[in-house]
Write an enzyme that holds these catalytic residues in place. Structure first.
Site, PDB file in Angstrom:
ATOM      1  N   HIS B 111      77.849  60.392 -44.907  1.00  0.00           N
ATOM      2  CA  HIS B 111      77.260  59.698 -43.766  1.00  0.00           C
ATOM      3  C   HIS B 111      77.003  60.755 -42.694  1.00  0.00           C
ATOM      4  O   HIS B 111      77.699  61.767 -42.648  1.00  0.00           O
ATOM      5  CB  HIS B 111      78.297  58.676 -43.279  1.00  0.00           C
ATOM      6  CG  HIS B 111      77.835  57.742 -42.220  1.00  0.00           C
ATOM      7  ND1 HIS B 111      77.803  58.087 -40.902  1.00  0.00           N
ATOM      8  CD2 HIS B 111      77.396  56.462 -42.292  1.00  0.00           C
ATOM      9  CE1 HIS B 111      77.365  57.053 -40.192  1.00  0.00           C
ATOM     10  NE2 HIS B 111      77.115  56.051 -41.010  1.00  0.00           N
ATOM     11  N   ASP B 179      86.782  60.888 -45.269  1.00  0.00           N
ATOM     12  CA  ASP B 179      86.131  59.839 -44.488  1.00  0.00           C
ATOM     13  C   ASP B 179      86.342  58.525 -45.245  1.00  0.00           C
ATOM     14  O   ASP B 179      85.745  58.299 -46.293  1.00  0.00           O
ATOM     15  CB  ASP B 179      84.647  60.179 -44.350  1.00  0.00           C
ATOM     16  CG  ASP B 179      83.836  59.019 -43.771  1.00  0.00           C
ATOM     17  OD1 ASP B 179      84.403  57.929 -43.528  1.00  0.00           O
ATOM     18  OD2 ASP B 179      82.623  59.215 -43.574  1.00  0.00           O
ATOM     19  N   GLN B 182      84.378  53.528 -45.479  1.00  0.00           N
ATOM     20  CA  GLN B 182      83.942  52.509 -46.439  1.00  0.00           C
ATOM     21  C   GLN B 182      85.047  52.092 -47.395  1.00  0.00           C
ATOM     22  O   GLN B 182      84.988  51.010 -47.974  1.00  0.00           O
ATOM     23  CB  GLN B 182      82.745  53.019 -47.255  1.00  0.00           C
ATOM     24  CG  GLN B 182      81.467  53.181 -46.454  1.00  0.00           C
ATOM     25  CD  GLN B 182      80.940  51.858 -45.923  1.00  0.00           C
ATOM     26  OE1 GLN B 182      81.068  50.817 -46.562  1.00  0.00           O
ATOM     27  NE2 GLN B 182      80.336  51.895 -44.754  1.00  0.00           N
ATOM     28  N   LYS B 205      85.201  47.949 -39.438  1.00  0.00           N
ATOM     29  CA  LYS B 205      84.789  47.636 -40.809  1.00  0.00           C
ATOM     30  C   LYS B 205      85.923  46.970 -41.579  1.00  0.00           C
ATOM     31  O   LYS B 205      85.783  46.601 -42.730  1.00  0.00           O
ATOM     32  CB  LYS B 205      84.357  48.913 -41.540  1.00  0.00           C
ATOM     33  CG  LYS B 205      83.079  49.534 -40.983  1.00  0.00           C
ATOM     34  CD  LYS B 205      82.591  50.631 -41.898  1.00  0.00           C
ATOM     35  CE  LYS B 205      81.713  51.661 -41.220  1.00  0.00           C
ATOM     36  NZ  LYS B 205      80.381  51.199 -40.884  1.00  0.00           N
ATOM     37  N   CYS B 341      72.137  55.773 -42.398  1.00  0.00           N
ATOM     38  CA  CYS B 341      72.758  56.941 -41.769  1.00  0.00           C
ATOM     39  C   CYS B 341      73.186  57.981 -42.791  1.00  0.00           C
ATOM     40  O   CYS B 341      74.192  58.673 -42.608  1.00  0.00           O
ATOM     41  CB  CYS B 341      73.954  56.556 -40.905  1.00  0.00           C
ATOM     42  SG  CYS B 341      73.495  55.567 -39.496  1.00  0.00           S
TER      43      CYS B 341
END
Lengths: 141, 384
Positions: B111, B179, B182, B205, B341
Site C-alpha cells: 500500500h 503492515d 488488512q 478496519k 492506494c
C-alpha cells in the site's frame, strides 16, 4: 439517502443515460493530433483515469481541432468527448472563462462530490494545458 | 456464523462490501466512546482528580487488551493515528542506527503507506530501495537495514509468509516491519510467533473508530529509538535547554492522544475476541470462495485476487471500475473502485488503471454475496 448525504449521488435521472453511454462507447474526436498547438495530460488519481488532450489553434487563436486519448470511466470519457465537440471554434479567451457548469450541462446529469472529478477531468486538463502553453510562450517572448 | 447485523445499524440500509477500506462500528464501541465523553472526559496521565484517574485507567486498560490481542507487552504498544502514522514513525525514527546498511526491502504489493515513506527516506538519505520478487535470499542480505512488508495485500488478498521473511531477515541482521492493516481484522496475530520486530495497524478496519492506530515494537528496539514527535507527555524532564525522554511507550505519544478512540479500539478488540478470530477468518474465506465460483461463471470478468482471502478484486471487460461501483451503489451495494492506494501493483503488475474490490467481514452473509453477483449482472446490462 438524499443528495447531501451521498457523495456518489447521481441525480434524479439515471447517470448512465443514453447520451453518456453513446459518447462513452463511441467517443467523438478520439485520437491524436500530430504537431498540435499544445497537448496536455490530466490524471484523476482517485480512479486512475488518464486523459491526453491535443489542440490545434488557427491563426486567430481559435480552436480548429481538439482530440483526446485516454482511459477512464463512462463519465470522464463522455465528458471529454462532449468537450472536444463543444470547444470547436471557440477562442482561448472564451475557454478560459468557460464555467464548469457549461460542461456539466452538456453531460446533463448532476454529479456528487466524488464523481464530479470524473466529469471535469477533461475541462481541467484543457485549462491546465492552456496555462502551460501561455507560460511557455511568455518565457519564449 | 451468528447474525451480527443488529449491532451495526448501517447494515439496514446497505450491503456493505468495502471492509478493506474501513469496517463498520458496532454499537458497543460507539457506546464505549460516548461513555468517555459523557462520564469521565478528562486528560490522562496528568490529572489528579477522579475523572482523570478513570480516564487514564480506561486508556491503559485498552493498551493491555490490545497487547494481549497480539501477544505483546503493554509497553510495546504505541498509539498512533493509524497504520500510516505508525509506518512514518518507523521511517523517521529507525534511521538513527544505520551502521553501514543502506538497503530497504519492500514487496511489490505494498500500500502507498508502506511504500512512499521508505521511498522518500531512500531519496533523502541516499539509500537503495529493493523489491522482493522471487529472490528472498538475494534481495535480503547483509546490506539490508529493514524489510517492511504487508502481511496481506489489500488488492490481491495474498498472504505473505512473514515467518519465513523474518527468519531470513534476522539471519542477515535486518529489522522486520509488518503492515497488518488488512490482516489483523481477519486473523489471529501473534507477534512472537511471527518473530517480527514491528507491527503496524489501524483501529478503523477492525471495528474501532478512525484516527487511532497502533505501532507494536519490541521493547529493546523502542528503547533505543529516538522520538518521532516532541511535546507533552513524551518527556521525563525539561529545562530551557535540554529534555529527557519518558519511558516507552510514552516516549512516542506526544500530546493529548485520541483517548476516546483508544478506549473504543479496546472495546472493539474485546468484541472480536468474543466472536473468535478463527471464526471470522473462516467465515470471510467461505464467502469469498462462494463469490469467486459465481463470478467465474459470468462472462467478461477478470479476477485478480486470491481465492483464499477475504476480498475479491475484479474487472468487467470494457467497463471502468468506477462505473461498476456507481451502478452497484444504485442497488445499495458498497464496493471500492480505483487503484486501492497501491498504484505500482495495480498499474504496473496487474496492468489495470483501476479495479473493483468487494471485501467481506463477519457481518456479511451469503445473501450479500448473491446480491453482489446479481448487481454485477445488472451492470453488464446497462453497458450491453
Amino acid at each position: 439517502m438524499n443528495e447531501s448525504m451521498d457523495p456518489n449521488w447521481l441525480g434524479e435521472d439515471d447517470i448512465y443515460r443514453e447520451n453518456i453511454l453513446d459518447h462513452f462507447k463511441e467517443p467523438r474526436n478520439f485520437g491524436e493530433i500530430e504537431n498540435p498547438s499544445f497537448a496536455h495530460t490530466g490524471l484523476n488519481p482517485v480512479c486512475g483515469d488518464t486523459i491526453r488532450l491535443f489542440v490545434r489553434l488557427d491563426k486567430d487563436k481559435k480552436i480548429k481541432e481538439a482530440k483526446f486519448k485516454g482511459r477512464g470511466c463512462a463519465i470522464s470519457i463522455a465528458s471529454a468527448s462532449m468537450l472536444t465537440e463543444h470547444i470547436n471554434g471557440k477562442t482561448i479567451e472564451e475557454i478560459k472563462t468557460m464555467q464548469k457548469e457549461e460542461l456539466l450541462e452538456l453531460l446533463g446529469i448532476k454529479l456528487g462530490i466524488v464523481r464530479i472529478k470524473c466529469g471535469l477531468l477533461s475541462l481541467n486538463t484543457l485549462l491546465k494545458g492552456i496555462e502551460v502553453m501561455e507560460e511557455e510562450n511568455e518565457i519564449r517572448n | 456464523m451468528k447474525d451480527f447485523s443488529k449491532d451495526f445499524p448501517i447494515l439496514k440500509n446497505v450491503i456493505y462490501l468495502d471492509n478493506g477500506a474501513t469496517s463498520l462500528t458496532p454499537e458497543c464501541v460507539i457506546e464505549a466512546m460516548n461513555k468517555y465523553y459523557r462520564e469521565f472526559n478528562a486528560n490522562i496521565h496528568r490529572s489528579i482528580h477522579k475523572l482523570g484517574e478513570k480516564a487514564t485507567e480506561e486508556y491503559e486498560n485498552a493498551r493491555i487488551k490490545i497487547a494481549n490481542f497480539i501477544n505483546a507487552r503493554p509497553n510495546e504498544i504505541i498509539f498512533t493515528r493509524g497504520t500510516t502514522e505508525s509506518l512514518n514513525l518507523l521511517a523517521y525514527s529507525l534511521l538513527n542506527d544505520i551502521k553501514g546498511r543502506n538497503e530497504i526491502v519492500l514487496s511489490e504489493m505494498e500500500h502507498h503507506s508502506n511504500l512512499v515513506p521508505w521511498q522518500q527516506l531512500a531519496k533523502e538519505k541516499g539509500l537503495k530501495l529493493r523489491y522482493i520478487k522471487h529472490n528472498l535470499n538475494e534481495v535480503i542480505n547483509d546490506k539490508t537495514l529493514v524489510v517492511s512488508v504487508t502481511h496481506v495485500s489489500n488488492v490481491i488478498g495474498v498472504r505473505n509468509d512473514i515467518k519465513k521473511i523474518a527468519d531470513i531477515a534476522h539471519s542477515k541482521g535486518a529489522l522486520v516491519i509488518v503492515d497488518a492493516a488488512q490482516s489483523i481484522p481477519h486473523m489471529k496475530i501473534d507477534v512472537k510467533e511471527l518473530g517480527i520486530d514491528f507491527l503496524a495497524f489501524s483501529g478503523h478496519k477492525m471495528l474501532g473508530p478512525t484516527g487511532v492506530g497502533v505501532l507494536y515494537g519490541r521493547a529493546g528496539l523502542l528503547d533505543k529509538m529516538k522520538p518521532f514527535l516532541f511535546g507533552g507527555e513524551m518527556i521525563s524532564r525539561v529545562s530551557f535547554n535540554e529534555s529527557e525522554w519518558n519511558d516507552i511507550p510514552f516516549k512516542f505519544e506526544a500530546g493529548t492522544p485520541n483517548i476516546a478512540g483508544v478506549i473504543g479500539l479496546g472495546k472493539a478488540v474485546e468484541y472480536l475476541n468474543d466472536i473468535g478470530m478463527d471464526n471470522i477468518e473462516s467465515h470471510c474465506k467461505e464467502l469469498v470462495k462462494y463469490c469467486y465460483e459465481k463470478l467465474k461463471e459470468i462472462q467478461d470478468i477478470e479476477i485478480y485476487s486470491s481465492k483464499n482471502s477475504s476480498l475479491i478484486s475484479f474487472n468487467i471487460k470494457n467497463i471502468h471500475s468506477h462505473d461498476v461501483a456507481a451502478i452497484l451503489d444504485k442497488h445499495n451495494i458498497a464496493v471500492r473502485a480505483g487503484h486501492m492506494c497501491a498504484m505500482p501493483l495495480v498499474h504496473d503488475i496487474l496492468k489495470q488503471s483501476a479495479i473493483v474490490r468487494a471485501s467481506f467481514y463477519f457481518y456479511n452473509t451469503k445473501d450479500d454475496a448473491d446480491e453482489l453477483i446479481e448487481g454485477i449482472k445488472k451492470v453488464k446490462e446497462v453497458f450491453a
